[in-house]
Design a protein around this motif. Structure first.
Motif, mmCIF file in Angstrom:
data_model
loop_
_atom_site.group_PDB
_atom_site.id
_atom_site.type_symbol
_atom_site.label_atom_id
_atom_site.label_comp_id
_atom_site.label_asym_id
_atom_site.label_seq_id
_atom_site.Cartn_x
_atom_site.Cartn_y
_atom_site.Cartn_z
ATOM 1 N N ALA A 170 39.587 -3.406 22.044
ATOM 2 C CA ALA A 170 40.005 -3.273 20.648
ATOM 3 C C ALA A 170 40.876 -4.470 20.297
ATOM 4 C CB ALA A 170 40.773 -1.971 20.426
ATOM 5 N N GLY A 171 40.566 -5.100 19.167
ATOM 6 C CA GLY A 171 41.317 -6.282 18.773
ATOM 7 C C GLY A 171 41.720 -6.254 17.318
ATOM 8 N N LEU A 172 42.899 -6.782 17.037
ATOM 9 C CA LEU A 172 43.431 -6.857 15.678
ATOM 10 C C LEU A 172 43.728 -8.317 15.356
ATOM 11 C CD1 LEU A 172 44.479 -5.233 13.175
ATOM 12 C CD2 LEU A 172 46.737 -5.297 14.282
ATOM 13 N N THR A 173 43.182 -8.803 14.236
ATOM 14 C CA THR A 173 43.408 -10.175 13.788
ATOM 15 C C THR A 173 44.102 -10.142 12.434
ATOM 16 O OG1 THR A 173 41.433 -10.965 14.944
ATOM 17 C CG2 THR A 173 42.331 -12.371 13.216
ATOM 18 N N MET A 174 45.209 -10.888 12.312
ATOM 19 C CA MET A 174 45.981 -10.946 11.070
ATOM 20 C C MET A 174 46.200 -12.405 10.686
ATOM 21 S SD MET A 174 48.794 -8.002 12.108
ATOM 22 C CE MET A 174 48.940 -8.689 13.770
ATOM 23 N N LYS A 175 45.792 -12.764 9.478
ATOM 24 C CA LYS A 175 45.912 -14.134 9.002
ATOM 25 C C LYS A 175 46.914 -14.190 7.858
ATOM 26 C CE LYS A 175 41.174 -15.399 10.223
ATOM 27 N NZ LYS A 175 39.877 -15.946 9.749
ATOM 28 N N ALA A 176 47.905 -15.028 8.024
ATOM 29 C CA ALA A 176 48.911 -15.213 6.976
ATOM 30 C C ALA A 176 48.501 -16.364 6.058
ATOM 31 C CB ALA A 176 50.277 -15.482 7.596
ATOM 32 N N LYS A 177 49.153 -16.461 4.896
ATOM 33 C CA LYS A 177 48.781 -17.473 3.918
ATOM 34 C C LYS A 177 49.185 -18.880 4.345
ATOM 35 C CE LYS A 177 48.945 -14.363 -0.075
ATOM 36 N NZ LYS A 177 49.541 -14.115 -1.415
ATOM 37 N N ASP A 178 50.175 -18.990 5.210
ATOM 38 C CA ASP A 178 50.679 -20.306 5.586
ATOM 39 C C ASP A 178 49.977 -20.889 6.805
ATOM 40 O OD1 ASP A 178 51.598 -18.524 7.409
ATOM 41 O OD2 ASP A 178 53.728 -19.052 7.220
ATOM 42 N N GLY A 179 48.778 -20.385 7.158
ATOM 43 C CA GLY A 179 48.034 -20.911 8.287
ATOM 44 C C GLY A 179 48.359 -20.273 9.613
ATOM 45 N N LEU A 180 49.190 -19.224 9.582
ATOM 46 C CA LEU A 180 49.560 -18.526 10.809
ATOM 47 C C LEU A 180 48.576 -17.379 11.057
ATOM 48 C CD1 LEU A 180 51.561 -17.918 13.130
ATOM 49 C CD2 LEU A 180 52.860 -16.539 11.485
ATOM 50 N N THR A 181 48.063 -17.287 12.301
ATOM 51 C CA THR A 181 47.129 -16.230 12.679
ATOM 52 C C THR A 181 47.625 -15.547 13.944
ATOM 53 O OG1 THR A 181 45.243 -17.423 11.735
ATOM 54 C CG2 THR A 181 44.751 -15.685 13.308
ATOM 55 N N PHE A 182 47.647 -14.212 13.918
ATOM 56 C CA PHE A 182 47.996 -13.418 15.094
ATOM 57 C C PHE A 182 46.757 -12.660 15.570
ATOM 58 C CE2 PHE A 182 52.288 -13.690 13.183
ATOM 59 C CZ PHE A 182 53.006 -14.136 14.284
ATOM 60 N N LYS A 183 46.579 -12.636 16.893
ATOM 61 C CA LYS A 183 45.488 -11.877 17.497
ATOM 62 C C LYS A 183 46.052 -11.085 18.677
ATOM 63 C CE LYS A 183 42.247 -15.639 16.499
ATOM 64 N NZ LYS A 183 41.329 -16.654 17.097
ATOM 65 N N VAL A 184 45.775 -9.800 18.693
ATOM 66 C CA VAL A 184 46.174 -8.969 19.828
ATOM 67 C C VAL A 184 44.945 -8.165 20.263
ATOM 68 C CG1 VAL A 184 48.607 -8.814 19.244
ATOM 69 C CG2 VAL A 184 47.022 -7.156 18.289
ATOM 70 N N ARG A 185 44.829 -7.950 21.581
ATOM 71 C CA ARG A 185 43.668 -7.216 22.083
ATOM 72 C C ARG A 185 44.021 -6.526 23.383
ATOM 73 N NH1 ARG A 185 38.538 -10.706 23.012
ATOM 74 N NH2 ARG A 185 39.819 -11.520 24.708
ATOM 75 N N ALA A 186 43.440 -5.340 23.554
ATOM 76 C CA ALA A 186 43.507 -4.616 24.823
ATOM 77 C C ALA A 186 42.083 -4.321 25.257
ATOM 78 C CB ALA A 186 44.302 -3.318 24.668
ATOM 79 N N SER A 187 41.812 -4.409 26.573
ATOM 80 C CA SER A 187 40.444 -4.207 27.042
ATOM 81 C C SER A 187 40.452 -3.644 28.456
ATOM 82 C CB SER A 187 39.658 -5.521 27.013
ATOM 83 O OG SER A 187 40.218 -6.470 27.912
ATOM 84 N N ARG A 188 39.328 -3.049 28.816
ATOM 85 C CA ARG A 188 39.114 -2.583 30.187
ATOM 86 C C ARG A 188 37.677 -2.888 30.592
ATOM 87 N NH1 ARG A 188 40.275 3.129 33.288
ATOM 88 N NH2 ARG A 188 42.325 2.154 33.400
ATOM 89 N N THR A 189 37.530 -3.428 31.812
ATOM 90 C CA THR A 189 36.224 -3.608 32.435
ATOM 91 C C THR A 189 36.193 -2.726 33.667
ATOM 92 O OG1 THR A 189 36.064 -5.895 31.657
ATOM 93 C CG2 THR A 189 34.620 -5.255 33.457
ATOM 94 N N ASP A 190 35.291 -1.754 33.677
ATOM 95 C CA ASP A 190 35.244 -0.715 34.709
ATOM 96 C C ASP A 190 33.879 -0.774 35.396
ATOM 97 O OD1 ASP A 190 35.029 1.714 36.128
ATOM 98 O OD2 ASP A 190 36.364 2.728 34.744
ATOM 99 N N GLU A 191 33.865 -0.911 36.712
ATOM 100 C CA GLU A 191 32.596 -1.009 37.446
ATOM 101 C C GLU A 191 32.607 -0.098 38.671
ATOM 102 O OE1 GLU A 191 29.523 -4.268 39.481
ATOM 103 O OE2 GLU A 191 31.578 -4.859 39.014
ATOM 104 N N LYS A 192 31.466 0.523 38.923
ATOM 105 C CA LYS A 192 31.247 1.280 40.151
ATOM 106 C C LYS A 192 29.944 0.789 40.768
ATOM 107 C CE LYS A 192 30.767 5.941 42.070
ATOM 108 N NZ LYS A 192 30.716 7.410 41.750
ATOM 109 N N LEU A 193 30.052 0.182 41.934
ATOM 110 C CA LEU A 193 28.904 -0.376 42.643
ATOM 111 C C LEU A 193 28.698 0.412 43.928
ATOM 112 C CD1 LEU A 193 26.761 -2.647 42.980
ATOM 113 C CD2 LEU A 193 28.529 -3.977 44.156
ATOM 114 N N GLN A 194 27.482 0.927 44.108
ATOM 115 C CA GLN A 194 27.150 1.688 45.311
ATOM 116 C C GLN A 194 25.959 1.036 46.012
ATOM 117 O OE1 GLN A 194 27.467 6.201 44.599
ATOM 118 N NE2 GLN A 194 27.058 5.414 42.550
#
Length: 625
Positions: A263-287
């Motif tokens: 899940a990611g959130l992107t916020m762009k301000a008028k003065d050229g400032l951009t914030f990006k935050v993200r959380a993620s999970r990669t889950d694997e089960k190999l047999q």
């Protein structure tokens, strides 16, 4: 099988005869690259070697797997163990799969178990790919460990309209794939969901495959400057593992389940400032089940990251980022392990007029097992506006951490069961090395790119020196015993160059050709490092017929380094494809294709001792409505 192919041919001809006057308008988006700097850049403004493969190029190529998409790229070598669903890994500039970072929408897929990723287990269908960005050269200044040879980032589509999709492919040896998808992106919210089932009987005993892949993206433009996006991708596959050539009675099976969420959130301000935050999970089960037992490897990686982009005037863009990551491993081979990472990176992009661009960056990793690592990078681009000539140069440092397999691999013996043993069978013993240090690398790169109208040529030279390179070595070889253990072998140097050209033969025909030469040397012995491609020739001839039909011939010729005294290992192969774009009405569009692989039915091996498929034919139809 023959009846099914006849049906595909009939549909192909029917699509070719559709009314040409009712074509659907295509919206061509501006091409951008994000992987090289984690910011959107025009490809000509990127300061290092990058290849971008777009969705349109994927459609015209008729590719049905990620391997087919990336293997034609310059400097890239695929280690392919043969049957559909078998292990497929990427090597860039001689760096193996544990030294190449694979991302899905910026989320790392490399397993904490061995730092690699199997392309055949990609949890997204090819139809969902918007573009693939391949960055060659060190990228640890932004991405940390594994990004020694480069980065492959698979970026999925963002829905732009109400659309449904149905696709089907059939082929030799019982190949069958069906895809269903639907989505909508006409309002502030958008979504796309898609699923694929693939089966394959195989061309060798015990080389069958059954794979289910599901993917989805949901987003909402909360305002014109704030976007929230959630992705989820899942694959579940079972395949037979027939073993190397001449294996008899092998019944090994493998099950692989991968679930990627973010899940990611992107916020762009008028003065050229951009914030990006993200959380993620990669889950694997190999047999894995073999004659010697059953092994299970569970891994998951939790990541949280934030990035801030500052536009300090029209000439300076500053990027700050912070990442925290936790890797979990629960393996029947190496036990349970947890490691934590904290990393900070800084990058400054400076434009000195329109011609000069300079990028400087550094990342500091603090890992709970291998300690601190600092990775700087400097790169620049000069554009001669009159001639269109582009010069690029870069220097970067990267590292590859020891894996849990390297450190904790237990002493174990593998032997051949009595009915299948022969006089030359050996016993293999492996044991980990807790004293390993991280492998570090320094790489220099320089290149030139020259356009000639719709044609262009490009040449790049590179030199990488690795220190404390981690290699599994035979420590006590005898006639009946091989004892293997990872060691830091000292220094290794990999030098080479890449040449590529796009030549427009006419308005409807073009040739894309590239050549890569690699010279890897173990400085402690002065010998070449085996199993790395020495030379690679790749070429594609594409001919557009009536703007809707593309005929292509794609060839590869590869020569690999081998151990002293071993026979030469080289091969060449040719594939042929016809792709028809359907535009029968304003309500539907799509493609049909027929592909013939290994046209001359040659016997060859991409991974040593693992035979590739004989001549195969596949045909398919994709309809969007």
């Amino acid at each position: 099988m023959k009846k099914a192919l006849i049906v595909v041919l009939v549909l192909f001809c029917a699509g070719s005869a559709g009314p040409a006057g009712a074509q659907q308008a295509d919206v061509k988006l501006k091409e951008v690259v994000v992987t090289a700097t984690k910011t959107e850049k025009d490809p000509k403004d990127v300061t290092q070697s990058v290849t971008v493969i777009t969705a349109e190029e994927i459609k015209k190529s008729g590719a049905t797997t990620l391997t087919e998409v990336v293997e034609r790229s310059t400097g890239v070598a695929i280690t392919n163990y043969g049957p559909a669903g078998s292990l497929n890994t990427v090597r860039i500039r001689g760096a193996d799969y544990s030294r190449v970072l694979i991302l899905l929408d910026g989320i790392r897929l490399n397993s904490p178990r061995d730092l690699g990723f199997d392309l055949s287990a990609l949890p997204v269908s090819v139809d969902m790919i918007e573009r693939v960005e391949i960055v060659r050269g060190p990228a640890s200044a932004l991405y940390g460990s594994e990004a020694v040879g480069g980065v492959v980032n698979i970026i999925t589509k963002k829905p732009g309209k109400n659309e449904s999709l149905i696709a089907g492919t059939i082929g030799s040896h019982g190949y069958d794939a069906t895809t269903l998808g639907f989505g909508n992106g006409t309002g502030a919210a958008y979504y796309h969901l898609e699923g694929t089932r693939t089966t394959y009987d195989g061309y060798r005993p015990n080389s069958d495959l059954e794979q289910w892949t599901y993917g989805g993206k949901v987003g909402v433009n909360m305002t014109d400057r704030v976007n929230l996006e959630v992705i989820g991708n899942y694959t579940n596959k079972e395949n037979g593992v027939p073993g190397p050539k001449n294996s008899v009675g092998v019944t090994d099976r493998q099950w692989d389940r991968i679930f990627v969420t973010g899940a990611g959130l992107t916020m762009k301000a008028k003065d050229g400032l951009t914030f990006k935050v993200r959380a993620s999970r990669t889950d694997e089960k190999l047999q894995y089940r073999s004659a010697f037992g059953f092994s299970v490897h569970k891994t998951y990686t939790d990541t949280a990251e934030g990035q801030a982009d500052f536009l300090l005037g029209s000439w300076n863009a500053l990027t700050l980022g912070y990442e925290i990551r936790r890797d979990h491993l629960d393996s029947t081979d190496t036990g349970k392990h947890v490691s934590d990472l904290k990393a900070f990176f800084l990058q400054d992009e400076i434009s000195l007029g329109e011609s000069f661009i300079v990028v400087a960056g550094v990342r500091k990793d603090d890992h709970s097992q291998y300690g601190e690592q600092t990775s700087p990078k400097f790169s620049g681009r000069y554009l001669n506006k009159r001639a269109g000539t582009i010069f690029r140069a870069s220097y970067g440092e990267s590292f590859r951490s020891p894996t849990p397999n390297d450190i904790f691999s237990p002493f174990m013996s593998s032997f051949c069961p009595a009915p299948f043993c022969g006089p030359t069978d050996m016993t293999f013993e492996t044991v980990g090395n807790p004293n390993l240090k991280p492998e570090t690398s320094k790489e220099y790169e320089g290149g030139i790119e020259q356009p000639f109208g719709t044609s262009k040529v490009k040449f790049t030279g590179f030199s990488r020196k690795a220190t404390n390179m981690i290699v599994w070595l035979k420590t006590t070889p005898t006639t009946t015993l091989e004892h293997w253990q990872p060691e830091n072998i000292g220094n290794a140097t990999v030098r080479g160059y890449e040449a590529e050209a796009t030549i427009a033969l006419a308005s409807t025909a073009r040739v894309d050709v590239n050549y890569t030469y690699t010279n890897p040397v173990d400085e402690s012995t002065g010998k070449k490092i085996p199993f790395i491609p020495r030379t690679q020739w790749k070429g594609v001839l594409s001919i557009d017929v009536e703007k809707k039909t593309t005929i292509s011939l794609e060839g590869r010729a590869v020569e690999n380094y081998v151990n002293p005294g071993e026979p030469a290992w080289k091969y060449s192969v040719l594939d042929a494809k016809i792709v028809e774009r359907m535009e029968g009405s304003s309500k539907y569009a799509g493609e049909m294709f027929i592909a013939l692989t290994n046209v001359y039915d040659r016997k060859y091996e991409v991974a040593q001792n693992y035979p590739m498929p004989p001549r195969e034919v596949r045909g398919g139809v994709t309809v969007r409505f």
